[in-house]
Enzyme design. Structure first.
Site, PDB file in Angstrom:
ATOM      1  N   HIS A 123       0.873  -1.175   0.000  1.00 19.59           N
ATOM      2  CA  HIS A 123       0.000   0.000   0.000  1.00 19.59           C
ATOM      3  C   HIS A 123       0.914   1.230   0.000  1.00 19.59           C
ATOM      4  O   HIS A 123       2.020   1.180   0.535  1.00 19.59           O
ATOM      5  CB  HIS A 123      -0.837  -0.053   1.288  1.00 19.59           C
ATOM      6  N   ASP A 200       3.148  -4.812   8.061  1.00 19.77           N
ATOM      7  CA  ASP A 200       1.929  -4.026   7.918  1.00 19.77           C
ATOM      8  C   ASP A 200       0.754  -4.999   8.045  1.00 19.77           C
ATOM      9  O   ASP A 200       0.482  -5.793   7.139  1.00 19.77           O
ATOM     10  CB  ASP A 200       1.948  -3.331   6.552  1.00 19.77           C
ATOM     11  N   GLN A 203      -4.413  -5.309   6.786  1.00 15.20           N
ATOM     12  CA  GLN A 203      -5.419  -6.200   6.182  1.00 15.20           C
ATOM     13  C   GLN A 203      -5.352  -7.607   6.792  1.00 15.20           C
ATOM     14  O   GLN A 203      -5.924  -8.539   6.225  1.00 15.20           O
ATOM     15  CB  GLN A 203      -5.201  -6.306   4.669  1.00 15.20           C
ATOM     16  N   LYS A 226     -10.274  -0.794  10.514  1.00  5.51           N
ATOM     17  CA  LYS A 226     -10.421  -1.980   9.653  1.00  5.51           C
ATOM     18  C   LYS A 226     -10.698  -3.225  10.510  1.00  5.51           C
ATOM     19  O   LYS A 226     -10.839  -4.326  10.007  1.00  5.51           O
ATOM     20  CB  LYS A 226      -9.155  -2.193   8.819  1.00  5.51           C
ATOM     21  N   CYS A 364      -4.799   2.486  -3.639  1.00  2.98           N
ATOM     22  CA  CYS A 364      -3.543   3.006  -3.040  1.00  2.98           C
ATOM     23  C   CYS A 364      -2.412   2.009  -3.230  1.00  2.98           C
ATOM     24  O   CYS A 364      -1.577   1.834  -2.326  1.00  2.98           O
ATOM     25  CB  CYS A 364      -3.714   3.326  -1.560  1.00  2.98           C
TER      26      CYS A 364
HETATM   27  N1  PLP Z   1      -1.637  -0.871   4.596  1.00  5.69           N
HETATM   28  C1  PLP Z   1      -2.571  -1.595   3.954  1.00  5.69           C
HETATM   29  C2  PLP Z   1      -2.221  -2.970   3.479  1.00  5.69           C
HETATM   30  C3  PLP Z   1      -3.846  -1.070   3.764  1.00  5.69           C
HETATM   31  O1  PLP Z   1      -4.769  -1.802   3.139  1.00  5.69           O
HETATM   32  C4  PLP Z   1      -4.138   0.219   4.259  1.00  5.69           C
HETATM   33  C5  PLP Z   1      -5.468   0.818   4.024  1.00  5.69           C
HETATM   34  O2  PLP Z   1      -6.204   0.425   3.161  1.00  5.69           O
HETATM   35  C6  PLP Z   1      -3.138   0.934   4.916  1.00  5.69           C
HETATM   36  C7  PLP Z   1      -1.901   0.347   5.068  1.00  5.69           C
HETATM   37  C8  PLP Z   1      -3.392   2.309   5.470  1.00  5.69           C
HETATM   38  O3  PLP Z   1      -4.309   2.246   6.504  1.00  5.69           O
HETATM   39  P1  PLP Z   1      -4.919   3.564   7.159  1.00  5.69           P
HETATM   40  O4  PLP Z   1      -5.457   4.391   6.038  1.00  5.69           O
HETATM   41  O5  PLP Z   1      -5.970   3.051   8.073  1.00  5.69           O
HETATM   42  O6  PLP Z   1      -3.805   4.244   7.881  1.00  5.69           O
END
Ligand code: PLP
Length: 406
Positions: A123, A200, A203, A226, A364
């Site tokens: 992401h 990370d 998900q 999430k 993203c």
């Molecule tokens: N990392 C992953 C794999 C994501 O799917 C997301 C959000 O969709 C993020 C990071 C960023 O999360 P946040 O916008 O809640 O900070």
């Protein structure tokens, strides 16, 4: 879980609403999940009865809110099986947690020509903070590629790690492809070369049981929203011995031990990384979300969501001209696809008319789209409150709209 589904759905008031005069089918769970009543009630209850700024208070309300916040920290600690509450830092979400590590770890440990490894399926929030760090320090970003199934080419990692590698930052589950990465193996490979690893988990934690001790990761980050909790919440787990060495991220109240114009010293963990008034009521509500899914059981959730994924994959594959993007062997409940001749946003707009909420675009994760040479995908992402009937209605709607969009 299948047997409990009607009862579970009643816990989420928004699932009973209608969109465009149709019952809502919410398949945008990878973007954010809906909230159970207990989370909504906790926010109302604390603002109605127990609100006061936390820490250092001497009155009842402040002490009450402080206790609840620190209990919430313990709940998060137990949820991922961290060693101590000192290793649990409240953040506003995954993005802030990664930025915190990229800045503070970077300030302390990264110098010119050092190398940082990410993967091609990250992401943007696990790419850009590292690129910004590289720009600041003159460091170099290396990338683990993935193959056309959406699986990491792990054998290439050995060639990427060298004596200049300072950290690997990698997602456990891809939000654009659904791939579940072999993070335990990656951590083992990295540790053999004394390289720390940030996972990370944005998900992952809502689908898969996570044990940071068993994984032996150095950092683990996730977002509350999430995970059926409020927006503006998140957790950074870090190993105490690394966090202690890292420079502070933001300056302000609470993160200090002593301030004078000559010299300021910093607070102990975890407060060193929590400057200013934190989002304490939402963090308390996040703990309720964690308790809620812990009660349902992550193993049950994983099993049921896998059944949903397999059923949806089988049904979608029957649709002419539809191609699934991301067919890794190990997948979480995310399906990205394209339809020949149909723009994803046109499909999304028509599905919305039928009450079906999906996401379209790059999610993203532009490098993922660049890999496949596409502008974007249609993405359906499932949660444990989704049903097989909803998938049937999704597939039926797709079959109806595709000829209209030709
Ligand atoms: N990392 C992953 C794999 C994501 O799917 C997301 C959000 O969709 C993020 C990071 C960023 O999360 P946040 O916008 O809640 O900070």
């Amino acid at each position: 879980m299948k047997e409990q589904i009607e009862k579970i759905r009643k816990d989420f008031p928004i699932l009973g609403t209608q969109v465009n005069k149709k019952p809502l089918v919410y398949f945008d769970n990878a973007a954010t999940t809906q909230k159970p009543q207990i989370v909504i009630d906790t926010i109302t209850e604390y603002y109605s009865k127990y609100n006061a700024n936390i820490h250092r208070g001497i009155h009842f309300l402040s002490n009450f809110a402080t206790d609840a916040t620190e209990k919430a920290r313990e709940t998060a600690q137990k949820f991922i099986n961290a060693d101590s509450i000192e290793e649990i830092i409240f953040t506003s979400g995954t993005t802030e947690a990664i930025n915190l590590v990229a800045f503070s770890f970077g300030e302390t440990f990264i110098k010119k020509n050092d190398e940082i490894i990410v993967s091609e399926m990250e992401h943007h929030s696990n790419i850009v903070p590292w690129q910004m760090l590289c720009e600041r320090k003159g460091a170099i970003l290396r990338v683990i590629p993935f193959n056309d199934l959406g699986e990491l080419e792990l054998e290439k990692l050995h060639g990427l790690i060298n004596s200049k590698t300072k950290i690997i930052a990698i997602t456990q589950v891809s939000n654009a492809l659904g791939t579940i990465n072999p993070i335990k193996e990656i951590i083992k490979i990295a540790h053999k070369a004394n390289v720390p690893v940030l996972i990370d988990g944005a998900q992952a934690v809502q689908h898969i049981k996570v044990d940071v001790k068993e994984l032996d990761c150095d950092f683990y980050v996730f977002s509350g929203h999430k995970l059926y909790g409020p927006t503006g919440t998140g957790i950074l787990y870090g190993k105490k011995e690394i966090l202690e060495k890292m420079a502070p991220y933001k300056g302000g109240g609470e993160m200090i031990a002593k301030v004078s114009f000559e010299k300021t010293t910093y607070n102990s963990l975890p407060f060193k990384f929590e400057a200013g008034t934190p989002n304490y009521i939402d963090s308390i509500a996040l703990a309720k979300a964690i308790e809620y899914i812990t009660d349902l059981g992550l193993d049950n959730i994983y099993k049921y969501e896998t059944e949903l994924l397999e059923y949806a994959t089988k049904e979608l594959k029957k649709i002419n001209r539809l191609k699934i993007i991301g067919e890794a062997k190990h997948k979480s409940s995310v399906i990205s696809f394209i339809i020949d001749g149909v723009h994803p946003s046109d499909a999304g707009t028509l599905l919305d008319q039928m009450g079906i909420a999906i996401r379209t675009g790059t999610h993203c994760a532009e490098p993922v789209m660049q890999h496949f040479g596409i502008g974007g995908t249609i993405r359906a992402s499932f949660a444990f409150y989704n049903t097989f009937d909803e998938i049937d209605s999704f597939v039926k709607s797709l079959n109806y709209i595709i000829p209209l969009l030709k």
